[in-house]
Design an enzyme around this catalytic site. Structure first.
Site, mmCIF file in Angstrom:
data_model
loop_
_atom_site.group_PDB
_atom_site.id
_atom_site.type_symbol
_atom_site.label_atom_id
_atom_site.label_comp_id
_atom_site.label_asym_id
_atom_site.label_seq_id
_atom_site.Cartn_x
_atom_site.Cartn_y
_atom_site.Cartn_z
ATOM 1 N N GLY A 268 0.759 -1.241 0.000
ATOM 2 C CA GLY A 268 0.000 0.000 0.000
ATOM 3 C C GLY A 268 0.786 1.285 0.000
ATOM 4 O O GLY A 268 0.205 2.369 -0.116
ATOM 5 N N TYR A 354 -9.831 5.792 -11.860
ATOM 6 C CA TYR A 354 -9.531 6.455 -10.578
ATOM 7 C C TYR A 354 -9.170 7.938 -10.745
ATOM 8 O O TYR A 354 -8.597 8.525 -9.831
ATOM 9 C CB TYR A 354 -8.336 5.802 -9.878
ATOM 10 C CG TYR A 354 -8.270 4.304 -9.911
ATOM 11 C CD1 TYR A 354 -9.183 3.522 -9.215
ATOM 12 C CD2 TYR A 354 -7.269 3.659 -10.644
ATOM 13 C CE1 TYR A 354 -9.104 2.149 -9.242
ATOM 14 C CE2 TYR A 354 -7.186 2.281 -10.675
ATOM 15 C CZ TYR A 354 -8.105 1.530 -9.970
ATOM 16 O OH TYR A 354 -8.029 0.164 -10.010
ATOM 17 N N CYS A 381 -13.620 4.116 -28.405
ATOM 18 C CA CYS A 381 -14.880 4.800 -28.691
ATOM 19 C C CYS A 381 -15.569 5.268 -27.417
ATOM 20 O O CYS A 381 -16.696 4.864 -27.125
ATOM 21 C CB CYS A 381 -15.788 3.866 -29.474
ATOM 22 S SG CYS A 381 -14.990 3.266 -30.954
ATOM 23 N N TYR A 410 -0.164 -1.807 -12.364
ATOM 24 C CA TYR A 410 -1.604 -1.852 -12.623
ATOM 25 C C TYR A 410 -2.007 -1.253 -13.975
ATOM 26 O O TYR A 410 -3.166 -0.865 -14.149
ATOM 27 C CB TYR A 410 -2.386 -1.160 -11.480
ATOM 28 C CG TYR A 410 -2.098 -1.753 -10.120
ATOM 29 C CD1 TYR A 410 -2.518 -3.040 -9.801
ATOM 30 C CD2 TYR A 410 -1.375 -1.039 -9.159
ATOM 31 C CE1 TYR A 410 -2.240 -3.594 -8.552
ATOM 32 C CE2 TYR A 410 -1.092 -1.590 -7.910
ATOM 33 C CZ TYR A 410 -1.527 -2.867 -7.615
ATOM 34 O OH TYR A 410 -1.251 -3.412 -6.384
HETATM 35 N N1 LLP Z 1 -1.537 -7.117 -0.766
HETATM 36 C C1 LLP Z 1 -2.840 -7.248 -1.059
HETATM 37 C C2 LLP Z 1 -3.654 -8.232 -0.357
HETATM 38 C C3 LLP Z 1 -3.408 -6.434 -2.057
HETATM 39 O O1 LLP Z 1 -4.694 -6.560 -2.341
HETATM 40 C C4 LLP Z 1 -2.603 -5.480 -2.731
HETATM 41 C C5 LLP Z 1 -3.171 -4.633 -3.769
HETATM 42 C C6 LLP Z 1 -1.234 -5.413 -2.394
HETATM 43 C C7 LLP Z 1 -0.734 -6.244 -1.393
HETATM 44 C C8 LLP Z 1 -0.285 -4.458 -3.065
HETATM 45 O O2 LLP Z 1 -0.615 -3.141 -2.809
HETATM 46 P P1 LLP Z 1 0.306 -1.956 -3.387
HETATM 47 O O3 LLP Z 1 1.626 -2.009 -2.655
HETATM 48 O O4 LLP Z 1 0.461 -2.184 -4.846
HETATM 49 O O5 LLP Z 1 -0.448 -0.715 -3.090
HETATM 50 N N2 LLP Z 1 -5.766 -1.349 -9.416
HETATM 51 C C9 LLP Z 1 -5.514 -0.342 -8.398
HETATM 52 C C10 LLP Z 1 -4.761 -0.903 -7.223
HETATM 53 C C11 LLP Z 1 -5.445 -2.073 -6.562
HETATM 54 C C12 LLP Z 1 -4.644 -2.644 -5.433
HETATM 55 C C13 LLP Z 1 -5.071 -4.039 -5.167
HETATM 56 N N3 LLP Z 1 -4.408 -4.676 -4.097
HETATM 57 C C14 LLP Z 1 -4.752 0.823 -9.034
HETATM 58 O O6 LLP Z 1 -4.486 0.776 -10.216
HETATM 59 O O7 LLP Z 1 -4.444 1.806 -8.360
#
Ligand code: LLP
Length: 452
Positions: A268, A354, A381, A410
């Site tokens: 996150g 987003y 489109c 992503y």
């Molecule tokens: N662990 C779990 C259980 C997760 O669901 C996620 C991301 C992560 C770790 C990794 O999180 P990060 O470090 O990447 O923030 N599609 C969205 C982001 C969705 C995140 C989903 N889960 C976007 O494009 O911003």
């Protein structure tokens, strides 16, 4: 605007590529007007592999993984880094993660298939997802995955039965939901009271799940996991979640004599998409989270658990850029300028989904000031098919190339075939050489599933 974006008048920022370095891959350079990554001019890469194209800086990916490992290990020796494959998954990336000594977070049977194709060691596989199918559970147990992170009682039973059939006890970590609102876009908050993820602590579900898991013959309950959301800037959310988790863990120790050996604090950490963004560093993230864990453990007289963190975006996002070819530049009097590129919401849906923001530059004019404001739009489109909305760019014309920065997380993963667009290829650049790690899709690929 009919796309849902709200246009406000902005002045061009006159930035040049030098002003964008904080969001760029670590080996991006601009010398005498030649922009390169990993020592290879982007123009050469584009000439060979075409556009739209994801260009990854391998050194940047490796540097991020190593930084995570070092920053955690130096503060908390019993720690491991789990790369969240969902942010950018391909066989080459899975191999890099393994080579850098990290574990991997697998969120589907598909991601497991990729990890297996990369011969990723099973003892570093963490199987996640809030609705694993019975087939996915069987496949992961058969692959001897180290841990399952579990979200529901149904799944606990399924895993237990599948493990018992094989005469093993599967290591399980329960995903708990601390019930806090992380400071990020609502779509990517994952630990609110109202969330499909995890067992809620507040309403007693996490307690029931603990008792249930301890009674399952096929399950070896090892600890807890939380993931509060993505693209988070305010680190105090992590300390708050850790405090709630330890209060809960202490209760479980008292009531069920269960002491967690493992604690996974999720991913996150936010990244810089715009030159003015100031996310916390990996070192700051490590400092805040390890301090919170040590403080809470001491407060409760709890033995220090093995600590895991699951970064995705902060490993992969700034490692890549997307290169496009400009097809047309259209000025609409009284509205603005549209720069149309040979991709769009099929390779980057984050802007439509987003309202994500990106920095971009024109390859042929990278050292010139970004003196116009425009929308970089795709070829689909839909009015919402925007890659960069209402931001500065160097003036450009058809045939020139636009590079959008920080698209490593992503974007390729969420790519789609809207309008039967083929998905872009992916190249990795390192030490002066380029390797294509995912080839561009072809019409034959698209037609290969057609039976009609
Ligand atoms: N662990 C779990 C259980 C997760 O669901 C996620 C991301 C992560 C770790 C990794 O999180 P990060 O470090 O990447 O923030 N599609 C969205 C982001 C969705 C995140 C989903 N889960 C976007 O494009 O911003």
């Amino acid at each position: 605007m009919s796309s849902g974006f709200e246009r406000k008048p902005v002045e061009p920022d006159n930035a040049t590529i030098e002003d964008l370095m904080s969001v760029a891959p670590c080996t991006l350079r601009c010398e005498d007007g030649v922009v390169s990554v990993g020592g290879v001019p982007l123009a050469d890469i584009i000439e060979e592999y075409g556009t739209a194209l994801f260009i990854y800086d391998e050194e940047h990916l490796r540097r991020q993984l190593r930084t995570y490992k070092e920053e955690f290990a130096s503060r908390y020796p019993e720690s491991s880094i789990i790369y969240a494959a969902k942010s950018f998954c391909c066989v080459a990336m899975d191999r890099i993660v393994d080579e850098e000594g990290c574990c991997i977070d697998i969120a589907s049977g598909g991601e497991l298939a990729f990890a297996r194709a990369a011969e990723f060691p099973s003892e570093k596989l963490f199987i996640q997802g809030n609705n694993k199918t019975p087939e996915e559970i069987e496949e992961a147990i058969a692959a001897r995955a180290a841990y399952f992170v579990v979200d529901t009682l149904d799944e606990l039973d399924r895993i237990s039965e599948a493990a018992e059939r094989r005469g093993i006890r599967q290591r399980v970590i329960l995903r708990i939901c601390p019930g806090i609102e992380a400071d990020t876009h609502a779509y990517i908050q994952t630990a609110n009271e109202d969330s499909k993820f995890g067992f809620n602590i507040g309403n007693g579900s996490a307690r029931i799940a603990t008792e249930h898991a301890l009674g399952c013959k096929g399950i070896d309950l090892c600890g807890y996991h939380f993931h509060i959301g993505s693209q988070i800037f305010a680190l105090d959310c992590f300390s708050h979640a850790t405090q709630i988790a330890f209060d809960f863990m202490d209760e479980m120790r008292r009531d069920f004599d269960f002491t967690a050996r493992d604690l996974d604090i999720g991913g996150g950490l936010g990244i810089a998409y715009l030159k003015g963004d100031h996310p916390a560093s990996i070192a700051e993230f490590a400092e805040v989270t390890t301090t919170a864990v040590k403080t809470e453990a001491e407060k409760h007289g709890y033995p220090l658990p093995h600590l895991y963190t699951e970064p995705g975006r902060s490993i992969s996002a700034n490692a890549a850029l997307t290169a496009y070819t400009v097809g047309a530049v259209k000025k609409v009097t009284g509205v603005g300028t549209y720069v149309s590129v040979d991709g769009g919401m099929s390779d980057n849906i984050r802007t439509a989904l987003y309202q994500a923001d990106y920095e971009a530059f024109v390859l042929e004019h990278a050292e010139e000031p970004r003196s116009m404001v425009c929308d970089i739009v795709g070829k689909h489109c839909e009015a919402g098919d925007v890659v960069v909305f209402n931001r500065s760019l160097q003036p450009c014309k058809a045939g020139e190339h636009v590079c959008v920065l920080a698209t490593g997380a992503y974007c390729h993963e969420q790519a789609n075939n809207y309008n039967k667009q083929v998905r872009p290829g992916v190249v990795m650049v390192a030490d002066g050489s380029v390797r294509e790690v995912v080839r561009r899709e072809t019409y034959e690929d698209l037609l290969s599933r057609e039976l009609g």
